[in-house]
Design an enzyme around this catalytic site. Structure first.
Site: not given
Length: 250
Positions: A131, A145, A147, A185
């Protein structure tokens, strides 16, 4: 003072967004335009060799809408390697016809909110290493995006206790698990690196899954009370062997 979450950090990340200056490119003779594209292809094929040595990765996408035309995402072990890539890219002749519209600097990040207690070195755990130093999927679609976690007089994420944040992140993560197999993700941390605190990059073969997961998470307390978002960028994968068609002007 509230306890800060600890993070595991992997490859450094650079998202580069460009709009094509079609008006200027249109007046370039075809043979010269072909040479520009060939040079660009060779550059990206050369930078992609890190994948075989597991020392980085990259992705190229055609962005939908007027925010950008191209997204180049690079992952490397050192920040200075990203500088080198960007500097060499800017020297390409095609760069004269690509207008920067946005960029994002960050690092692949895992937090300890949901981690169990262990004496194991997490950097030696194969699952965690995969990961932190990922091989990016070649999915049809991408969504990126930036955040922040909200911090104002009413809702301040950073004033919550570690236990409160862990509970919220657990509930938040349970929604994400529903999309396993549909969405891949990657979270990148950017505190001190860029204008937002995190970047979120999603991959999927079904673009509608982006809408579904973002909408469902709007009802999650972590997002509803504490989430603040920047612009969303969505696009379709483009391979270097498709550049001739992409840059073709009849």
């Amino acid at each position: 003072m509230s306890q800060a979450a600890e993070t595991l950090d992997g490859w450094y990340s650079l998202h580069l967004f460009y709009a094509v200056d079609w008006a200027s490119l249109r007046i370039v003779p075809k043979d010269e335009r072909d040479a520009l594209v060939t040079e660009f292809q060779s550059f990206l094929e050369n930078t992609a060799t890190v994948r075989s040595s597991k020392s980085g990765d990259q992705a190229i996408y055609n962005i939908t809408g007027q925010k950008a035309d191209l997204l180049l995402w690079f992952l490397r072990p050192e920040m200075k390697s990203l500088n080198h890539i960007e500097n060499e890219f800017n020297k390409l002749r095609i760069a004269d016809f690509l207008i920067p519209t946005y960029s994002y600097v960050s690092v692949i990040e895992l937090s300890n909110y949901l981690a169990g207690k262990s004496d194991e070195d997490p950097y030696e755990n194969p699952h965690i290493k995969a990961r932190l130093y990922p091989e990016l999927p070649h999915s049809d679609y991408i969504c990126f995006y930036p955040m922040n976690k909200r911090r104002n007089e009413t809702y301040n994420w950073y004033m919550l206790t570690m236990e409160e944040r862990q509970k919220l992140m657990y509930d938040h993560g349970m929604i994400g698990r529903k999309y396993a197999g549909k969405i891949k993700q990657f979270i990148t941390g950017s505190v001190g690196f860029d204008d937002f605190e995190w970047g979120v990059t999603l991959f999927s073969d079904d673009v509608l899954q982006f809408k579904k997961i973002v909408y469902e998470m709007r009802f999650d307390e972590t997002t509803a009370r504490y989430g603040e978002f920047g612009s969303f960028f969505v696009g379709h994968i483009i391979n270097t062997n498709e550049f001739d068609q992409f840059f073709a002007i009849s």
